[in-house]
Design an enzyme around this catalytic site. Structure first.
Site, short mmCIF file in Angstrom:
data_model
loop_
_atom_site.label_atom_id
_atom_site.label_comp_id
_atom_site.label_asym_id
_atom_site.label_seq_id
_atom_site.Cartn_x
_atom_site.Cartn_y
_atom_site.Cartn_z
N ASN A 1 -8.34 -2.35 2.60
CA ASN A 1 -9.28 -3.50 2.69
C ASN A 1 -8.61 -4.70 3.35
O ASN A 1 -8.57 -5.80 2.82
CB ASN A 1 -9.84 -3.87 1.31
CG ASN A 1 -8.78 -4.32 0.34
OD1 ASN A 1 -7.61 -3.93 0.46
ND2 ASN A 1 -9.14 -5.13 -0.63
N HIS B 1 -1.60 2.73 -5.89
CA HIS B 1 -2.67 1.77 -5.52
C HIS B 1 -2.04 0.39 -5.37
O HIS B 1 -1.72 -0.26 -6.36
CB HIS B 1 -3.75 1.73 -6.61
CG HIS B 1 -4.91 0.87 -6.23
ND1 HIS B 1 -6.22 1.26 -6.45
CD2 HIS B 1 -4.99 -0.35 -5.64
CE1 HIS B 1 -7.03 0.31 -6.03
NE2 HIS B 1 -6.30 -0.69 -5.53
N ASP C 1 -2.50 -1.94 -8.35
CA ASP C 1 -3.48 -2.82 -7.69
C ASP C 1 -2.84 -4.17 -7.36
O ASP C 1 -3.54 -5.18 -7.23
CB ASP C 1 -4.74 -3.02 -8.55
CG ASP C 1 -5.93 -3.45 -7.71
OD1 ASP C 1 -5.86 -3.32 -6.47
OD2 ASP C 1 -6.92 -3.94 -8.29
N HIS D 1 -13.39 2.63 -6.29
CA HIS D 1 -13.48 1.36 -7.03
C HIS D 1 -14.77 1.48 -7.83
O HIS D 1 -15.87 1.35 -7.29
CB HIS D 1 -13.53 0.17 -6.07
CG HIS D 1 -13.60 -1.15 -6.79
ND1 HIS D 1 -12.64 -2.12 -6.67
CD2 HIS D 1 -14.50 -1.63 -7.68
CE1 HIS D 1 -12.95 -3.16 -7.45
NE2 HIS D 1 -14.10 -2.88 -8.06
O1 DOR Z 1 -8.57 -7.68 -7.89
C1 DOR Z 1 -8.66 -7.02 -6.87
N1 DOR Z 1 -8.00 -7.37 -5.75
N2 DOR Z 1 -9.45 -5.94 -6.86
C2 DOR Z 1 -9.72 -5.28 -5.74
O2 DOR Z 1 -10.49 -4.35 -5.80
C3 DOR Z 1 -9.14 -5.72 -4.44
C4 DOR Z 1 -7.92 -6.50 -4.63
C5 DOR Z 1 -7.50 -7.27 -3.39
O3 DOR Z 1 -7.54 -6.69 -2.31
O4 DOR Z 1 -7.10 -8.43 -3.50
ZN ZN Z 2 -7.09 -2.49 -5.13
#
Ligand code: DOR
Ligand code: ZN
Length: 360
Positions: free
Chosen positions: A41, A12, A259, A144
């Protein structure tokens, strides 16, 4: 004290689009990563599988090509999940699987996190045949796990939060309805989520980030350490302890997923962008969280290097790297145009306890 491990998988991470892509990929190379799951995203988001990009969406096919051209072809494996929207259809899942490009889909709670405004409520995909098609074709669901649209105490309160509610109310229903659907519960942050994953069948797994193993909301609030601001938020020590217990248990359902999210501007006009950047430093942080030692090196290896690839059907890496108990420094990542501050630079204890060496 020095330990050698197979190269690991970050299941991730966020790499974005554009000129900074090679720098972010290099950061993952620098930390001995063998493979990545690159989140969709982006802007525009990756909401189609094949074909060319438009102003509204990009495709997995083209994003994979961009990642590879920026250096990611050196990884053993790359997965780009399809971003689920109200336009996703069961046919797209079936055709996507046949093309060989579609391995997983990502659920984003609408307006729940960075670039999540294209997500539809999760019930949509339970009703419209998308989860059924994923279950039939073996496409993994990356969740998520936060209830969308909450505010105040319901969002983050003394007696619960958006993730607690989601793992009490939503995910058990999906799992009951589609027991064969493989679900990766992403970046879990609560005891509720860890308990759910533990008691679910073997189609359910979870990623855990280094920051959720190391820090609590107190670390975020004291001094307003905004580089620790990510979503889901870091929680309380009872939650952190439950995550750590799950991670060190050796249970193959739990594995690394950082993440890591590079934000070129954390400060927004009246708030803060969510995401911690842990490129270059994630294995060192996981080692710190585990308090890596002779006794637990095998469970550490499972969590970091073996369980994730097994869940996704990959071989373990045949290359290796080592971690040595020796302090090392983290520095900001400079691209041609931006500076990205890694998580620990902004924290009370920026020095890492561990040093990473590539063995090739
Ligand atoms: O903290 C986060 N940043 N959580 C997410 O779900 C997306 C991610 C991001 O794309 O910056
Ligand atoms: Zn993420």
């Amino acid at each position: 004290m020095k330990f050698t491990f197979p190269k690991w998988y970050d299941l991730h991470a966020h790499f974005r689009q554009g000129d900074n892509l090679p720098y972010y990929i290099q950061s993952h190379m620098n930390m001995a990563c063998a493979g990545i799951l690159a989140m969709p995203n982006t802007k525009p988001p990756i909401t189609r599988v094949m074909g060319s990009n438009t102003d509204q969406y990009w495709t997995i096919e083209s994003y994979l090509n961009d990642l590879k051209a920026a250096g990611a072809d050196a990884f053993d494996q790359i997965i780009v999940p399809l971003y689920l929207t109200k336009e996703t259809t069961p046919e797209m899942i079936i055709e996507g699987t046949q093309s060989g490009l579609l391995k997983s889909c990502k659920y984003y709670p609408p307006h729940g996190t960075t670039n999540s405004e294209f997500g539809a409520p999760i019930q949509t995909y339970m009703d419209n045949g998308v989860f059924a098609a994923m279950s039939d074709t073996g496409v993994i669901l990356n969740i998520h796990g936060e209830e969308h649209g909450l505010s105040g105490e319901a969002y983050f309160g003394k007696n619960g939060n958006a993730e607690d509610l989601f793992y009490k109310e939503r995910v058990p229903k999906i799992h009951e309805m589609f027991p064969n659907l493989k679900i990766a519960c992403e970046h879990i942050t609560t005891k509720t989520a860890a308990d759910f994953v533990t008691q679910a069948n073997n189609n359910v797994a979870a990623t855990i980030t280094p920051q959720h193993l190391l820090y609590t909301v107190a670390d975020l609030l004291q001094g307003l350490k905004y580089h620790l601001y990510c979503l889901p938020l870091v929680k309380f020590d009872e939650d952190r302890q439950a995550l750590l217990k799950a991670a060190v248990s050796g249970n193959k359902k739990f594995f690394a997923g950082t993440d890591s999210a590079p934000h070129t501007h954390k400060q927004t006009p009246c708030g803060c962008a969510a995401g911690c950047f842990t490129g270059d430093i994630a294995p060192q942080l996981y080692a710190e969280a585990f308090d890596l030692n002779e006794m637990n090196k095998d469970v550490f290896e499972k969590f970091l290097c073996l369980n994730g690839p097994e869940f996704y059907g990959f071989e373990k890496s045949n290359q290796s790297f080592s971690l040595e108990k020796m302090p090392s420094q983290t520095s900001p990542l400079k691209t041609k145009t931006d500076t990205i501050i890694p998580l620990t630079v902004g924290m009370e204890r920026p020095t890492l306890q561990w040093t990473l060496n590539q063995n090739d």
